[in-house]
Scaffold this active site. Structure first.
Site, PDB file in Angstrom:
ATOM      1  N   ASP A  71       0.695  -1.290   0.081  1.00  5.23           N
ATOM      2  CA  ASP A  71       0.140   0.157   0.066  1.00  5.23           C
ATOM      3  C   ASP A  71       0.822   1.308  -0.067  1.00  5.23           C
ATOM      4  O   ASP A  71       2.105   1.260   0.378  1.00  5.23           O
ATOM      5  CB  ASP A  71      -0.924   0.080   1.170  1.00  5.23           C
ATOM      6  CG  ASP A  71      -1.987  -0.888   1.083  1.00  5.23           C
ATOM      7  OD1 ASP A  71      -2.541  -1.155  -0.085  1.00  5.23           O
ATOM      8  OD2 ASP A  71      -2.495  -1.359   2.217  1.00  5.23           O
ATOM      9  N   ASP A  96      -8.234  -5.535   2.777  1.00  8.95           N
ATOM     10  CA  ASP A  96      -7.010  -6.263   2.797  1.00  8.95           C
ATOM     11  C   ASP A  96      -6.806  -7.678   3.035  1.00  8.95           C
ATOM     12  O   ASP A  96      -6.197  -8.112   2.813  1.00  8.95           O
ATOM     13  CB  ASP A  96      -6.002  -5.249   3.489  1.00  8.95           C
ATOM     14  CG  ASP A  96      -5.537  -4.061   2.734  1.00  8.95           C
ATOM     15  OD1 ASP A  96      -5.842  -3.753   1.251  1.00  8.95           O
ATOM     16  OD2 ASP A  96      -5.591  -3.047   3.227  1.00  8.95           O
TER      17      ASP A  96
END
Length: 879
Positions: free
Chosen positions: A334, A618
């Site tokens: 990320d 996620d």
């Protein structure tokens, strides 16, 4: 029913909807009990070999009375499997965390014209849900009335809040009316119509993915290969020993006399006795060849490094994740909070005359301009200060407010009247300050405010005519290209209550706001790239912003570096993505499903894939990846799904985890070299000894002490090996790379054969028999041999721990190794003088002990010769 939800569903409609679409609950797969997981751990390849060895030992227990070997193997099996099961138990806890959070939440619904509060599990499709600031969205649906500002970062990783208004369908996170379970309402009031519940929601699809099984870790794959190699070696050695013993019994013992040989075969009792003796010897060799300390050592080395990693802000949840991180080929990371700080900050300011201020400290030197800037940031703002921390409002408002904190005393206390609140359609906001020097403060998009500006304030706060805006527009584009969100700040003497009032503005300046890169991120990325790890940044930003951040971070390391958007990624087939994966560096406008797909394709390419994440979205990708790095500031669900939690959300901590992983695998390999060398020596003496009339050179109790050294103490000693920066300059090990490589086999065979020869020579050469008073009985020679075997192992441990010619290299960083080996030497000397009949030892003279020590030290120069010869051939040692 009208769509603004005047009445909501009736009781009958609720029941009908529940029967058709189900309730708002997540389906849980069957979870293994602790006992079942414990029994399943016996499927480990090395454990299978140990179980076979244990069974053989138990069968032969009464014949050989070799109880210590059976107990030792059983203890090694139990501890290794029990600790491993404790580590892995609860692998489904990520899903359970989802259920716990869901069960605790409640929501307000309108049914039969009445507003009532119910658990979100009781929601059905068609329900009308009332939402306001601070509440979580309980199901997927669409906004039918009101407006909401929604934080969807836990779902899509995008930090910017999304404004939701009625109209359209809830196709994706960017749709204007779509609302999704797991998001949080930050501002506004609205009414939602539920369109999906339970497993049908986006949240539910992630829950299903988290229950899917994951593939085996690289370490388990490698251990399976090692188990296969060791079983074949042990079987071959056992058959060779059995054959050699039978040949000795039937032929050599008869001096090859045909008549005597024939007599042997005519005696069934003698034949059976010889066969049983050969079988027992062969089985003993097989058992000795098995490194029963390996599973225990792996558990020890993984566990002992957990505390060291925690000091570097890395919390290990699953032991195998440590070693796997060292094998990473590709890491999907990320942007927000990992490469960047995860918080918007004012990063630049440009005056109307083009004067740039790279930081606010420079701007503060110009008091008049600073006061106008602070006035606009403080009053034209939906956030509020608590000390130096901004609360409420959106992320942009909070960044502007914290930029001017603490607020200058001279600008506080002004009477504020709201002019126009910010709106995504209007693209600006304004407030009116009353009293003496009444002024309107305007903040908004440059494309909206610049055309309305006729003047600007210079560095001294003086007003000048704004003749040309070309230079300002160039600065604006330059700031945008650096991934900044640009706002224009202006003042007006007249009230600004609508777009018609946007005239005659005086520009204070353009302010750039962005999520700054972490200072240490570029260096950490370079280190990871030097280690052969491909880094791919996944972000919800647009392509231009993502490219700017990636360039600053050093991710675009090749001319063919590929940047794609989620839409472009979805148009690629898996085959095309596989071809283009090596050049992929950035995925912009990413969706949660992109992460799981990228992991799957990378794994199909034979890569060891890592994934970072912090949101609920996620969790599936974190679980599917070979190693999942959850962020410490992330959701509990993400932490439960990950293998490793990065406590400080820092990419540099991930590279530290990679270094630890590589160090651990090297420690495992060092232990394998050490133990297999000692095992080879023991097997070699067992094979050759009978032909030289050497029987039981080591007693049962002595072998117990040798096993303690080989298994427990050596495991602890090598577990403390330091992480060396040089490991990060090596390429990642392949997922299926064998534990035993050619360099290791070379060292095991070289040192094993030499140690066998040294031990046999000590036992058989007359010179040593004379020196160790053979005429007074074998006890002194046997004591010398016992000590020689132990000290050879100690000296060889120094050879094993480094490929360098300097055996002391980095030894000071593993004080435990020195302490353990020193303790082994002291205990062995103590056993020589005080072991007595229990250890079958007798006191040696200082000269006899010194000779044993000198003989054992010869393993050092012998191995140095091997190392030097390999270096001369250009083969630098590598484990």
């Amino acid at each position: 029913m009208d769509m603004d939800g005047a009445r909501g569903l009736s009781s009958a409609e609720v029941e009908k909807s529940r029967q058709k679409h189900g309730a708002n609950e997540l389906t849980q797969g069957e979870r293994q009990s602790f006992l079942r997981q414990f029994l399943a751990s016996f499927g480990d390849p090395i454990i299978k070999i140990l179980l076979a060895a244990l069974a053989i030992n138990v069968i032969l227990l009464f014949r050989e009375a070799n109880w210590f070997e059976s107990v030792g193997i059983a203890l090694a099996i139990f501890l290794a499997t029990f600790v491993s099961t404790l580590s892995e138990y609860g692998s489904e806890s990520a899903f359970l965390k989802l259920q716990e959070e869901a069960a605790a939440a409640r929501c307000r619904v309108r049914r039969s014209g009445l507003v009532t509060e119910i658990p979100i599990g009781e929601l059905v499709v068609g329900d009308i849900v009332l939402l306001q600031a601070g509440e979580g969205i309980p199901a997927d649906g669409r906004l039918v009335s009101g407006w909401l500002s929604v934080d969807q970062s836990a779902l899509n990783g995008e930090s910017a809040e999304q404004r939701k208004t009625p109209g359209g369908a809830e196709k994706d996170f960017l749709s204007p009316s779509g609302l999704f379970r797991g998001a949080i309402v930050c501002a506004g009031d609205g009414v939602m119509c539920v369109t999906s519940v339970g497993d049908s929601t986006f949240y539910g699809s992630m829950a299903r993915e988290m229950q899917e099984s994951t593939r085996e870790s690289p370490l388990k794959v490698r251990l399976e290969k090692l188990a296969g190699v060791l079983s074949k070696i042990g079987l071959a050695a056992g058959l060779f020993v059995a054959g050699a013993d039978l040949f000795n019994s039937f032929f050599l013992s008869c001096d090859m006399d045909p008549a005597l040989i024939a007599m042997q075969f005519q005696n069934p009792g003698a034949v059976i006795g010889h066969v049983l003796h050969a079988a027992t010897l062969a089985i003993t060799v097989v058992v000795v060849a098995v490194p029963e300390g390996l599973p225990m050592m792996i558990t020890v080395v993984l566990s002992s490094n957990m505390k060291r990693m925690l000091r570097d802000h890395v919390l290990v949840r699953k032991l195998v994740g440590i070693e796997t991180s060292g094998s990473l080929n590709i890491l999907f990371t990320d942007k927000t909070g990992t490469l960047t700080r995860g918080k918007l900050k004012v990063s630049g300011f440009v005056c109307g005359n083009g004067q740039r201020f790279e930081n606010l400290a420079q701007m503060k030197r110009h008091r008049a301009l600073w006061e106008q800037f602070a006035l606009c940031c403080y009053y034209n703002n939906a956030a509020a200060l608590s000390g130096k921390r901004a609360l409420g409002g959106n992320a942009t408002d909070r960044a502007l407010l914290e930029a001017v904190a603490p607020v200058p005393a001279q600008i506080e206390g002004r009477l504020k009247t709201v002019g126009v609140p910010f709106d995504s359609t209007r693209k600006f906001s304004s407030v009116r300050l009353g009293g003496a020097g009444a002024v309107s403060l305007v903040k908004g998009a440059p494309e909206k405010l610049l055309p309305a500006c006729v003047s600007y304030l210079d560095e001294q706060g003086a007003r000048h005519t704004l003749a040309s805006k070309a230079a300002l527009e160039a600065e604006w584009r330059g700031m945008t290209n650096k991934a900044m969100r640009v706002l224009a700040l202006a003042v007006a003497d007249h009230p600004v209550n609508g777009e018609s009032d946007l005239r005659g503005l005086t520009l204070i300046g353009l302010v750039g706001i962005r999520d700054e890169l972490r200072r240490e991120a570029p260096a950490a990325i370079r280190e990871a790239q030097q280690a052969g790890i491909q880094i791919v940044m996944i972000t919800g930003d647009n392509r231009e912003t993502a490219a700017a951040i990636a360039a600053d971070a050093g991710l675009l390391d090749r001319t063919d570096s590929l940047i794609v958007t989620s839409a472009e990624l979805q148009r690629m087939s898996d085959d095309e993505l596989t071809r283009r994966l090596p050049s992929l560096r950035v995925v912009a406008r990413a969706l949660p499903t992109d992460k799981s797909r990228l992991v799957r394709v990378a794994q199909q390419c034979g890569l060891v894939a890592g994934m970072t994440g912090d949101g609920i979205n996620d969790a599936p990708a974190l679980k599917k990846a070979d190693v999942g790095f959850a962020m410490g500031s992330g959701t509990e669900v993400a932490k439960e799904a990950g293998d490793i939690v990065v406590m400080d959300d820092n990419f540099a901590s991930i590279t530290r985890a990679v270094l630890y992983g590589r160090t651990i695998f090297k420690s495992i390999r060092k232990f394998v070299i050490f133990q297999l060398t000692m095992n080879l020596c023991a097997v070699g003496v067992s094979i050759v000894g009978p032909f030289l009339q050497i029987d039981t050179p080591v007693t049962v109790v002595q072998m117990l002490w040798i096993n303690i050294i080989m298994d427990t103490l050596a495991g602890l000693a090598f577990a403390g090996e330091p992480p060396l920066p040089e490991y990060m300059k090596e390429k990642p090990k392949k997922r299926d790379e064998p534990v035993l490589n050619p360099y290791m086999l070379h060292q095991i065979l070289w040192m094993g054969i030499y140690t066998i020869a040294l031990c046999l020579a000590f036992l058989k050469l007359p010179v040593f028999q004379d020196l160790y008073r053979q005429s007074a009985g074998p006890i002194y020679l046997q004591t010398g041999f016992f000590t020689l075997f132990i000290l050879c192992g100690v000296c060889n441990s120094f050879n094993t721990r480094t490929y360098r010619l300097n055996l002391m290299a980095n030894l000071q960083r593993n004080t435990l190794f020195t302490a353990i080996m020193g303790a082994v030497v002291l205990i062995q000397v103590g056993l020589v003088y005080w072991g007595g009949t229990l250890f079958r030892t007798a006191p040696l003279t200082m000269g006899e002990l010194a000779l044993v020590a000198l003989l054992s030290l010869t393993v050092v120069p012998v191995d140095l010769i091997r190392k030097a010869a390999l270096r001369a051939k250009g083969m630098r040692g590598s484990i």
